[in-house]
Design an enzyme around this catalytic site. Structure first.
Site, short mmCIF file in Angstrom:
data_model
loop_
_atom_site.label_atom_id
_atom_site.label_comp_id
_atom_site.label_asym_id
_atom_site.label_seq_id
_atom_site.Cartn_x
_atom_site.Cartn_y
_atom_site.Cartn_z
N SER A 64 0.90 -1.29 -0.04
CA SER A 64 0.06 -0.17 -0.10
C SER A 64 0.84 1.31 -0.08
O SER A 64 0.18 2.54 -0.33
CB SER A 64 -0.83 0.09 1.34
OG SER A 64 -2.06 -1.02 0.94
N TYR A 240 -4.80 3.65 8.12
CA TYR A 240 -6.37 3.30 8.07
C TYR A 240 -6.86 3.58 9.54
O TYR A 240 -6.92 4.67 10.17
CB TYR A 240 -6.24 1.69 7.94
CG TYR A 240 -5.49 1.43 6.64
CD1 TYR A 240 -5.86 1.98 5.19
CD2 TYR A 240 -4.23 0.89 6.72
CE1 TYR A 240 -4.94 1.89 4.26
CE2 TYR A 240 -3.42 0.64 5.40
CZ TYR A 240 -3.86 1.09 4.26
OH TYR A 240 -3.14 0.79 3.17
N VAL A 258 1.15 -3.91 3.93
CA VAL A 258 1.22 -4.89 4.42
C VAL A 258 2.35 -5.61 4.34
O VAL A 258 2.72 -6.85 4.96
CB VAL A 258 -0.06 -5.90 4.11
CG1 VAL A 258 -1.32 -5.46 4.86
CG2 VAL A 258 -0.14 -6.08 2.51
O1 DON Z 1 -4.82 -4.62 -1.72
C1 DON Z 1 -4.31 -5.35 -0.57
O2 DON Z 1 -4.91 -5.85 0.15
C2 DON Z 1 -2.72 -5.24 -0.76
N1 DON Z 1 -2.22 -5.25 -2.02
C3 DON Z 1 -2.36 -4.00 -0.29
C4 DON Z 1 -2.98 -3.68 1.38
C5 DON Z 1 -2.08 -2.80 2.22
O3 DON Z 1 -0.71 -2.86 1.89
C6 DON Z 1 -2.61 -2.48 3.41
N2 DON Z 1 -1.72 -1.92 4.37
N3 DON Z 1 -1.34 -1.98 5.21
#
Ligand code: DON
Length: 304
Positions: A64, A240, A258
């Site tokens: 993200s 978030y 993530v």
């Molecule tokens: O779309 C997703 O779920 C992941 N590619 C990215 C989500 C993410 O990195 C949330 N961050 N903490």
């Protein structure tokens, strides 16, 4: 401020805590294999002084954090029109929540939750020529090194990204996604699957502590006003449902992923990146957050 000494001290304090708490993201199978016992930190000042420590040169999946670069591109391409499709309020919900989209008629709360980043990717497909190549070119130029897409990670998420498929279809059902769902998700999954290390990321977001000017060429990447706005969104929405906690404990605009990375901006001063793969319940890096707290309290740097 002796940056190197501070970063070395943080690594020494964090190392004994590795592997004790948190868990790596396992909903993307390719990320579940990452060793959680890693920690890196790097910074670059507004004037180009760099320091790094720990596993700062080990590449990890930016996930993200890529939303900062896609938003930068969309603000450049679409200007104010972008905000007809995306809000600027914290969601108070997990990054992949579907709930608010129903009551808010397919307008995601902000560009950093997944729904918002999918709407940003839709804008890039509409306004750009080749969004994936343009994003790689932007990031490579900002960190002064070539970056690429890890196709295995992208395929792994494409095969299991059921919530993102649902979010994109949901937005489309309200008539708020202009392009084909698969085309938009292809951009989104690939932007998330770029591997970078802490130093590369500290460089790549450095324009946000320089009123939008490129860390190496000095050319405006975006206007100073747009850079301020991205920082505002990072502070209020970048982590978030933990954004309030981050503002309270750290007091800097941050964006997490993530993969365990978090970038942070001290406006007019420096950019930094921390990385440790084990995440907390909000899907932010547990020890990355602790390291940022240590950095803020040791340096006294905060926007407040
Ligand atoms: O779309 C997703 O779920 C992941 N590619 C990215 C989500 C993410 O990195 C949330 N961050 N903490």
């Amino acid at each position: 401020m002796n940056s190197q000494e501070i970063l070395d001290d943080i690594v020494a304090a964090i190392r004994p805590q590795l592997g004790k708490a948190g868990a790596v993201a396992n909903y993307i199978p390719a990320l579940a294999r990452v060793n959680p016992c890693q920690f890196g930190i790097a910074l670059r000042t507004r004037d180009g002084v760099e320091a790094w420590a720990g596993d700062a040169m080990t590449p990890f999946s930016i996930q993200s954090i890529s939303k900062v670069f896609s938003l930068t591109m969309a603000m450049r391409l679409a200007g104010e029109r972008l905000w007809e499709r995306i809000g600027r309020e914290p969601s108070g919900n997990p990054f992949n929540s579907l709930m608010q989209l129903e009551s808010e008629q397919g307008i995601p709360r902000n560009p950093f939750i997944n729904a918002g980043a999918i709407a940003v990717a839709d804008c890039l497909v509409t306004c750009g020529d080749d969004p994936k190549s343009e994003m790689l070119a932007l990031i490579s130029s900002l960190c002064d090194e070539p970056v690429h897409i890890d196709e295995e990670v992208a395929a792994s998420e494409a095969a299991t990204g059921f919530r993102n498929v649902a979010l994109a279809n949901f937005i489309k059902s309200f008539g708020k996604l202009d392009n084909d769902v698969c085309t938009v998700l292809d951009v989104y999954f690939r932007q998330c699957a770029i591997p970078m290390n802490c130093l590369q990321l500290a460089r790549a977001v450095n324009f946000l502590c320089r009123d939008g000017s490129h860390p190496f060429s000095g050319v405006q990447v975006i206007s100073a006003r747009q850079a301020r706005r991205i920082n505002a969104l990072m502070l209020t929405c970048g982590t978030y449902d933990a954004a309030g906690e981050f503002a309270f404990l750290i007091g800097l605009p941050c964006k997490s992923g993530v993969g365990g990375g978090i970038v942070a901006i001290v406006p007019d001063t420096l950019s930094l990146c921390v990385w440790s793969p084990a995440l907390d319940a909000s899907h932010n890096s547990l020890l990355g957050q602790k390291a940022l707290e240590m950095f803020a309290s040791r340096t006294g740097l905060s926007i407040f």
